[in-house]
Write an enzyme that holds these catalytic residues in place. Structure first.
Site, mmCIF file in Angstrom:
data_model
loop_
_atom_site.group_PDB
_atom_site.id
_atom_site.type_symbol
_atom_site.label_atom_id
_atom_site.label_comp_id
_atom_site.label_asym_id
_atom_site.label_seq_id
_atom_site.Cartn_x
_atom_site.Cartn_y
_atom_site.Cartn_z
ATOM 1 N NE ARG A 66 -1.286 5.087 8.804
ATOM 2 C CZ ARG A 66 -2.555 4.672 8.685
ATOM 3 N NH1 ARG A 66 -2.964 4.128 7.566
ATOM 4 N NH2 ARG A 66 -3.399 4.823 9.684
ATOM 5 C CB SER A 100 -11.104 -4.231 8.035
ATOM 6 O OG SER A 100 -12.132 -3.578 7.373
ATOM 7 N NE ARG A 114 -3.660 -2.369 2.271
ATOM 8 C CZ ARG A 114 -4.668 -2.664 3.084
ATOM 9 N NH1 ARG A 114 -5.024 -1.785 4.015
ATOM 10 N NH2 ARG A 114 -5.317 -3.787 2.961
ATOM 11 N NE ARG A 161 -2.102 -1.433 11.195
ATOM 12 C CZ ARG A 161 -2.958 -0.616 10.577
ATOM 13 N NH1 ARG A 161 -4.260 -0.758 10.762
ATOM 14 N NH2 ARG A 161 -2.510 0.320 9.782
#
Length: 426
Positions: free
Chosen positions: A275, A352, A260, A390
RNA sequence: GGAGGGGUGGCAGAGCGGUCGAAUGCAGCCGUCUUGAAAACGGCCGGGCGAUGAGCCCCGGGGGUUCGAAUCCCCCCCCCUCCGCCA
């Protein structure tokens, strides 16, 4: 993507969705364009019908030279006229299609209405936040002390938001991924290792494009891009297929490295490995029949699966019901699982869980034949199983001990040769 | 990267530039026959737009030639075989 007919027939519902999702999609402008397309399409189709008729008669005309020639002359005229109109129709249709990709999905009425993550609603909490009677360390300090990371050299080779996992951290990450894959596979999900590079249609399919294009790494000189999640690849796998209701639901637990750009996040979460540009993720993915109840059932199941993993890792967490403004265009409903991060005194997103109804399926054209032989778009859902590094943040911080070591939760030990603690090497 | 072969409906597999959205076989569905099943026979049997109509579109994708393209030409993608390279 929504059904064109649905948008035509329920513009008010779509407008409401646009408002709830904080989208800038202009429904009226879209419908005006749609009417133009329809009108031009009608003209073109009428001409083509004539042309087909004439072609057929030319074929039947046989040796009648005179008839042939007059028909061919007529055909030429029609062809010329079509040559003008067809490119126009094509351009308008393409324009409509591009807009169609931007139409938000209608959120479920149970989703909290809101504009940002501030408005997400916690639905349950699990675990007890650890009480430290010693000065707690944040994950990055812990990692440095235990010699688990080398950020400086990572930056040297790959720039900011890179990391080198070192020593036990490297083993720990492999263990976590393996653990997650095993646990979800044990529930009957089919393990997959999928390409981390995928063609454009995959990204359009899951909804990453066109809106999130700037978050994706493009490979130079190729029509391929680096995926930000296995969801992209798995969605693409079934493009243009018509499955049978008998093979549904399809449940997968897929692994791949994820990339990302994190554009527009400068200065945010810069400490440690929260991140980063590249990480590893095991993802849950479900394709089921087109029923709201079925989707909701799987949505609950997927979040429970993730919770089981986090519980096995003995990390306190909460589940939040994500509000309409924070959930993204394609989603009907979404939960985030947020793990407790002691050093920040707050919960941070690690998982998520989303369901889309047929919003993704329409984009990649994944359908199935139901019991009555009717062809319908499938429903899709996905949720994280484990995303690392993470997950290392709450894992290390919650399990740190007074002597600076970190306790390894029991569920993970079999994947680490029985090791019970992470300790500084002497 | 080089050479050759190939991509057609759920599968297999035909398809002189016109009557081909496409033969045929298998699978599937409906029916006849049968106590039932099988066999045999008859019918149906890809997808999309559109109103289950007319009409239009789709033969890997995109361009082109032509009055007309699954069929001819060009580009791209994918698969197979061989060679090269390689973890």
């Amino acid at each position: 993507m929504l059904d064109l007919g649905f948008i035509r027939n329920h513009p008010e519902l779509v407008k409401e969705a646009v408002r709830l999702k904080q989208s800038d999609f202009d429904v009226d402008q879209f419908l005006a364009l749609d009417r133009q397309v329809l009108e031009l399409q009608h003209q073109v189709e009428t001409l083509r019908a004539e042309q087909n008729q004439i072609s057929k008669r030319i074929g039947q005309a046989g040796k009648d030279k005179e008839l042939r020639e007059s028909l061919i002359a007529q055909g030429k005229q029609l062809a010329a006229r079509l040559k003008e109109l067809e490119p126009q129709l094509e351009a308008l249709t393409e324009q409509r299609q591009q807009l169609l990709y931007l139409v938000p999905q209608i959120p479920d009425p149970s989703a909290p209405v809101g504009t940002s993550e501030e408005d997400n609603v916690p639905v349950r909490y699990w675990g007890e936040k650890p009480q430290f009677d010693f000065p707690l360390l944040d994950h990055y300090t812990l990692m440095q002390k235990l010699d688990l990371v080398d950020m400086e050299r990572a930056a040297k080779i790959a720039g900011s938001r890179s990391y080198v996992l070192k020593g036990d951290a490297a083993r720990l990450e492999m263990a976590l991924l393996h653990f997650a894959l095993d646990r979800i596979a044990a529930k009957g999900f089919t393990p997959l290792i999928v390409p981390a590079m995928a063609r454009e249609f995959c990204f359009i399919g899951n909804g990453q494009f066109p809106r999130g294009r700037d978050q994706v790494y493009a490979l130079e000189g190729e029509d391929t891009f680096l995926v930000g999640t296995a969801e992209v690849s798995i969605t693409g796998m079934f493009k243009d297929e018509i499955l049978s209701y008998e093979e549904l639901p399809l449940t997968f637990v897929g692994f791949c490295p994820c990339f990302r750009k994190e554009a527009g996040t400068y200065g945010k979460d810069t400490r440690g490995v929260f991140r980063v540009h590249q990480f590893n993720k095991v993802e849950q993915y479900v394709i089921c029949e087109a029923s709201h109840e079925e989707s909701v059932r799987w949505h609950e199941q997927l979040i429970r699966n993730a919770e089981e993993l986090v519980q096995a890792l003995e990390i306190p967490y909460r589940v939040v019901n994500v509000c309409t403004g924070d959930m993204g265009d394609g989603k009907v409903g979404m939960y985030d699982l947020e793990c407790w991060v002691p050093s920040e005194g707050r919960y941070r997103e690690t998982h998520s869980c989303s369901y889309f109804h047929d919003w993704q399926a329409r984009r990649v054209n994944i359908r199935y034949r139901d019991r009555d032989g009717k062809v319908k778009f499938v429903h899709t859902l996905n949720n994280t199983a484990i995303a690392s590094p993470r997950i290392l943040i709450p894992l290390l911080e919650n399990h740190q001990q007074p002597d600076g070591s970190v306790r390894i939760p029991e569920a993970l030990r079999p994947y680490l040769g029985g090791q019970e603690v992470l300790q500084a090497r002497r």
